[in-house]
Structure formats: C-alpha cells, structure tokens
Design an enzyme around this catalytic site. Structure first.
Site, PDB file in Angstrom:
ATOM      1  N   ARG A 195     -13.602 -41.247  43.798  1.00 38.90           N
ATOM      2  CA  ARG A 195     -14.933 -41.725  43.396  1.00 38.90           C
ATOM      3  C   ARG A 195     -14.984 -43.241  43.490  1.00 38.90           C
ATOM      4  O   ARG A 195     -14.071 -43.931  43.051  1.00 38.90           O
ATOM      5  CB  ARG A 195     -15.221 -41.355  41.933  1.00 38.90           C
ATOM      6  CG  ARG A 195     -15.509 -39.926  41.710  1.00 38.90           C
ATOM      7  CD  ARG A 195     -16.300 -39.634  40.459  1.00 38.90           C
ATOM      8  NE  ARG A 195     -16.124 -40.490  39.301  1.00 38.90           N
ATOM      9  CZ  ARG A 195     -16.824 -40.364  38.202  1.00 38.90           C
ATOM     10  NH1 ARG A 195     -17.749 -39.408  38.101  1.00 38.90           N
ATOM     11  NH2 ARG A 195     -16.630 -41.154  37.176  1.00 38.90           N
ATOM     12  N   THR A 218     -20.594 -46.503  42.219  1.00 37.37           N
ATOM     13  CA  THR A 218     -21.624 -45.479  42.483  1.00 37.37           C
ATOM     14  C   THR A 218     -21.245 -44.090  41.970  1.00 37.37           C
ATOM     15  O   THR A 218     -22.103 -43.214  41.877  1.00 37.37           O
ATOM     16  CB  THR A 218     -21.860 -45.350  43.999  1.00 37.37           C
ATOM     17  OG1 THR A 218     -20.632 -44.876  44.596  1.00 37.37           O
ATOM     18  CG2 THR A 218     -22.234 -46.687  44.622  1.00 37.37           C
ATOM     19  N   ASP A 271     -10.075 -41.557  32.192  1.00 36.35           N
ATOM     20  CA  ASP A 271      -9.724 -41.331  33.602  1.00 36.35           C
ATOM     21  C   ASP A 271      -8.450 -40.502  33.668  1.00 36.35           C
ATOM     22  O   ASP A 271      -7.357 -40.984  33.356  1.00 36.35           O
ATOM     23  CB  ASP A 271      -9.537 -42.678  34.315  1.00 36.35           C
ATOM     24  CG  ASP A 271      -9.384 -42.479  35.813  1.00 36.35           C
ATOM     25  OD1 ASP A 271      -8.488 -41.707  36.234  1.00 36.35           O
ATOM     26  OD2 ASP A 271     -10.157 -43.074  36.577  1.00 36.35           O
ATOM     27  N   ASP A 325      -5.495 -41.822  35.941  1.00 34.39           N
ATOM     28  CA  ASP A 325      -4.826 -42.993  35.370  1.00 34.39           C
ATOM     29  C   ASP A 325      -3.929 -42.590  34.207  1.00 34.39           C
ATOM     30  O   ASP A 325      -2.814 -43.084  34.062  1.00 34.39           O
ATOM     31  CB  ASP A 325      -5.866 -44.010  34.871  1.00 34.39           C
ATOM     32  CG  ASP A 325      -6.497 -44.789  36.014  1.00 34.39           C
ATOM     33  OD1 ASP A 325      -6.014 -44.670  37.160  1.00 34.39           O
ATOM     34  OD2 ASP A 325      -7.481 -45.502  35.758  1.00 34.39           O
TER      35      ASP A 325
HETATM   36  C1  PRP Z   1     -11.715 -37.889  39.265  1.00 35.94           C
HETATM   37  C2  PRP Z   1     -11.438 -36.424  39.020  1.00 35.94           C
HETATM   38  C3  PRP Z   1     -12.369 -35.745  39.993  1.00 35.94           C
HETATM   39  C4  PRP Z   1     -13.567 -36.659  39.985  1.00 35.94           C
HETATM   40  C5  PRP Z   1     -14.637 -36.040  39.126  1.00 35.94           C
HETATM   41  O1  PRP Z   1     -11.052 -38.314  40.376  1.00 35.94           O
HETATM   42  O2  PRP Z   1     -10.093 -36.079  39.191  1.00 35.94           O
HETATM   43  O3  PRP Z   1     -11.825 -35.620  41.289  1.00 35.94           O
HETATM   44  O4  PRP Z   1     -13.139 -37.903  39.425  1.00 35.94           O
HETATM   45  O5  PRP Z   1     -15.807 -36.756  39.197  1.00 35.94           O
HETATM   46  P1  PRP Z   1     -17.144 -36.200  39.878  1.00 35.94           P
HETATM   47  O6  PRP Z   1     -17.325 -34.807  39.377  1.00 35.94           O
HETATM   48  O7  PRP Z   1     -18.201 -37.150  39.386  1.00 35.94           O
HETATM   49  O8  PRP Z   1     -16.974 -36.267  41.364  1.00 35.94           O
HETATM   50  P2  PRP Z   1     -11.095 -39.829  40.923  1.00 35.94           P
HETATM   51  O9  PRP Z   1     -12.172 -39.956  41.945  1.00 35.94           O
HETATM   52  O10 PRP Z   1     -11.158 -40.776  39.770  1.00 35.94           O
HETATM   53  O11 PRP Z   1      -9.753 -39.970  41.724  1.00 35.94           O
HETATM   54  P3  PRP Z   1      -8.219 -39.831  41.249  1.00 35.94           P
HETATM   55  O12 PRP Z   1      -7.964 -38.380  41.008  1.00 35.94           O
HETATM   56  O13 PRP Z   1      -7.480 -40.353  42.434  1.00 35.94           O
HETATM   57  O14 PRP Z   1      -8.035 -40.660  40.005  1.00 35.94           O
HETATM   58  N1  URA Z   2     -13.105 -38.665  36.385  1.00 35.73           N
HETATM   59  C1  URA Z   2     -12.304 -38.767  35.316  1.00 35.73           C
HETATM   60  O1  URA Z   2     -11.076 -38.881  35.461  1.00 35.73           O
HETATM   61  N2  URA Z   2     -12.871 -38.741  34.083  1.00 35.73           N
HETATM   62  C2  URA Z   2     -14.202 -38.616  33.900  1.00 35.73           C
HETATM   63  O2  URA Z   2     -14.655 -38.597  32.737  1.00 35.73           O
HETATM   64  C3  URA Z   2     -15.019 -38.520  35.027  1.00 35.73           C
HETATM   65  C4  URA Z   2     -14.455 -38.529  36.260  1.00 35.73           C
END
Ligand code: PRP
Ligand code: URA
Length: 204
Positions: A101, A105, A196, A199
């Site tokens: 993400r 945005t 997150d 993280d």
């Molecule tokens: C997080 C999570 C999902 C997404 C959810 O990943 O693991 O993939 O956000 O959000 P959405 O429903 O609004 O799309 P992120 O993009 O933060 O990546 P990461 O797993 O690499 O931390």
């Molecule tokens: N991705 C995350 O890891 N946490 C949230 O709350 C939303 C998107």
C-alpha cells in the site's frame, strides 16, 4: 460468506496481538496460533476420499484428503500465516503475491507474483489485514486470472469496508477472519486494529 472465528484461544491471542506493548517475537507466536486456528476453520470442508488400511487388528476403510492445497500469502505480512499450512497439510504448494500500500493513498501496488498451477485446486489467499480491501481484491483478481476457481480469503482482522469490497468484487469467495473490527481511520488503518501488521511482525 463471512466466517468469524469463534474460539476462546482466538480471543485471547488477538487481544494480546492488539496490545501495543507486544514485542515482535510474541507477535509472531500469536500470529502463528491465529493462523493455525484459521487454517482449521478455512479447510473444514476440504474433500476427502476413502482409503483402505490394515490396523494391527483388522482391515479398515477410512478417509484421506482427496487433493492438494495451495496457499498464497500476500507479501509481506501474509508470510506470518503460512507455516500452519506447511505443518498441517502434506500436499501443499505455496504461491506468492507481492502488494504494498502507498502510505499516502492507501492504494496497493503489485511488485511480485509467482504462482503454481491453480486450476482445480483449493486456493487460500492469506493476509492478516483486510482494511480497504484493495490489496485483497487485487490479489483475488490475479488468482482468478491465473486460473483459480475454488478461492477463499483468510485474514486475522477485517474491517466492514474491506469485507464489503471483497464481497462486491468476488461474491463467491468466502472470507475467514478472527475479528471483524469497527471502521477505518482517515489513513485507512483499522480501528481498533493492531497497527501495521508487517512492521510489528518483522520489527521494522
Ligand atoms: C497491509 C496488509 C494488507 C494491506 C491491507 O500490507 O498486510 O496487505 O495492508 O490494506 P488494504 O485492505 O487497504 O489494501 P502493506 O501494504 O502495509 O504491506 P506489507 O505487508 O509489506 O507491510
Ligand atoms: N495494514 C495494516 O497493517 N494495518 C491496518 O490497519 C491497515 C492496513
């Protein structure tokens, strides 16, 4: 098609997962526990076939799993939910979808995709957080385009907005979650949520 996990151990694990003082090592253990409970829930209708064995006392016809299973984590946080499938299912293949993400945005960008043949197999897409639903819908689109017919989505925390987005784009895909939270905040994070996930899982 929304299945919310009902188990006291799931309630226990998710409450500690939400706690901001939970450190990454414990966070990983709790994610594994929830992933395991969800894996059992999401696979309870897998087809079986009869299989004859001889017990030490007599012949017996039981049941064994009829087909393999494919689990597809959405990188990176989805990796925290894969191990239970490797532990439980003798015939499992793992595919990968990389989505991230944008911090401003909240729209997910695809950066990686490696999938085994999907046709005719049960495919479980796993990602702990279903927030706007953008990542899950993109991943399910990719899996459908790659030939998946029997798809499920398995998450740990879902928002009502995310569930609605997936139900609109993929009405036949069942969603399994450990919790259905209240709403998204202005930055599209889930409330109460757990922050997150990636993280916290990897200490970044
Ligand atoms: C997080 C999570 C999902 C997404 C959810 O990943 O693991 O993939 O956000 O959000 P959405 O429903 O609004 O799309 P992120 O993009 O933060 O990546 P990461 O797993 O690499 O931390
Ligand atoms: N991705 C995350 O890891 N946490 C949230 O709350 C939303 C998107």
């Amino acid at each position: 098609m929304l299945h919310i996990l009902q188990h006291p151990l799931a309630d226990h694990a998710i409450t500690h997962l939400r706690d901001r003082t939970t450190k990454p090592a414990t966070f990983r253990t709790l994610s594994h526990q929830l992933g395991l409970l969800l894996a059992l829930d999401a696979t309870r209708d897998l087809p079986t076939r009869s299989h004859a064995v001889n017990t030490p006392l007599e012949p017996h016809t039981g049941k064994i799993l009829a087909e393999g299973l494919i689990v597809v984590p959405i990188l990176r946080a989805g990796l925290g939910m894969v191990q239970p499938y490797l532990d439980l299912f003798p015939e499992v293949s793992v595919g990968y979808v990389g989505l991230e993400r944008d911090h401003q945005t909240a729209v997910a960008r695809s950066y990686y995709c490696k999938l085994p043949p999907l046709a005719g197999k049960r495919v479980l897409c796993v990602d702990p957080m279903l927030a706007t639903g953008g990542s899950a819908v993109q991943a399910l689109d990719l899996l459908r385009e790659a030939g998946a017919t029997e798809l499920s989505l398995v998450v740990i925390v879902a928002s009502p907005e995310g569930v609605a987005a997936v139900e609109k784009a993929h009405p036949s895909v069942p969603i399994f979650t450990a919790a259905l939270d209240r709403e998204l905040n202005a930055k599209k994070y889930i409330l109460p949520g757990l922050g997150d996930f990636g993280d916290r899982l990897y200490g970044t």
